[in-house]
Design a protein around this motif. Structure first.
Motif, short mmCIF file in Angstrom:
data_model
loop_
_atom_site.label_atom_id
_atom_site.label_comp_id
_atom_site.label_asym_id
_atom_site.label_seq_id
_atom_site.Cartn_x
_atom_site.Cartn_y
_atom_site.Cartn_z
N THR A 149 -2.49 38.80 49.30
CA THR A 149 -2.53 39.25 48.07
C THR A 149 -1.86 37.92 47.23
O THR A 149 -2.17 37.60 46.28
CB THR A 149 -1.51 40.36 47.69
OG1 THR A 149 -1.92 41.52 48.71
CG2 THR A 149 -1.19 40.97 46.58
N GLN A 150 -0.72 37.35 47.61
CA GLN A 150 -0.22 36.22 47.02
C GLN A 150 -1.29 35.04 47.06
O GLN A 150 -1.44 34.47 45.95
CB GLN A 150 1.00 35.64 47.76
CG GLN A 150 1.61 34.76 47.08
CD GLN A 150 2.89 34.38 47.69
OE1 GLN A 150 3.07 34.74 48.69
NE2 GLN A 150 3.83 33.26 47.27
N ASP A 204 -3.69 36.16 44.33
CA ASP A 204 -3.41 36.01 42.85
C ASP A 204 -3.30 34.67 42.45
O ASP A 204 -3.70 34.54 41.22
CB ASP A 204 -1.74 36.92 42.87
CG ASP A 204 -2.03 38.19 43.04
OD1 ASP A 204 -3.19 38.81 42.76
OD2 ASP A 204 -0.77 38.79 43.04
#
Length: 199
Positions: A19-20, A23
């Motif tokens: 996710t990071q 992102d």
């Protein structure tokens, strides 16, 4: 003009936190590539040419490209200080995470679970006459395999985005007919020479 995000600290933790990682890539692409038209428009100085009252006397045909060319100095500055550093930052992250994906992962939290599931699957008695689905077994994917798949996808996305961005930059700035990757490699070479005190 948009500000590019800071490059995150390159650690395996960043890579495995998909996710990071996504992102960071999304925000970086949004800041430069997704808003490339706005960034290029911001390079033009309004009122650089003084207003000519006679220009309203008759209808002016629209330029063929429908977009005005940008000052070459401003274009070069944008490419050198914003576009190429943003691309390089994303390349650094993707290359680092590709290395993590191909390295052994001693800290994989699901390794014990996967090994026990594999052992159970090997011990199972399979009689496809009684149950045609009994031979089905889908092993759980290791997080390095999942990361490798994500990196492959993100690299393809990166190629598409860079080609689109470079095409739009080429319409407004002079790209001398070279491809995006060659231009980026040339920028890397110039940057490496400027850092090397012996050159």
């Amino acid at each position: 003009m948009s500000r590019t995000p800071e490059q995150p600290t390159l650690t395996p933790r960043l890579c495995f936190n998909q996710t990071q990682l996504r992102d960071f890539l999304r925000i970086s692409r949004t800041a430069v590539d997704d808003t490339i038209s706005q960034n290029l428009n911001a390079l033009q100085t309004p009122g650089a040419k003084p207003f000519d009252p006679s220009s309203t006397a008759e209808r002016q045909p629209r330029p063929i490209g429908s977009r005005r060319a940008i000052d070459p100095v401003a274009c070069d500055h944008f490419k050198e200080k914003v576009l190429f550093p943003s691309w390089q930052m994303r390349s650094d992250v993707l290359n680092y995470c590709a290395g993590v994906a191909t390295s052994p992962d001693p800290d994989d939290p699901d390794q014990v679970l996967r090994e026990s599931e594999d052992a159970r699957a090997r011990e199972r008695l399979v009689d496809e006459r009684l149950d045609p689905y009994s031979a089905r077994y889908f092993p759980r994917e290791a997080r390095t395999e999942s990361l490798a798949s994500l990196i492959r996808n993100e690299r393809m996305v990166e190629q598409i985005i860079r080609a689109r961005t470079w095409g739009l930059v080429g319409e407004r700035c002079e790209n001398e007919g070279i491809e995006a990757e060659k231009a980026l490699d040339e920028w890397r070479r110039r940057k490496a020479q400027s850092w090397n005190p012996l050159s």
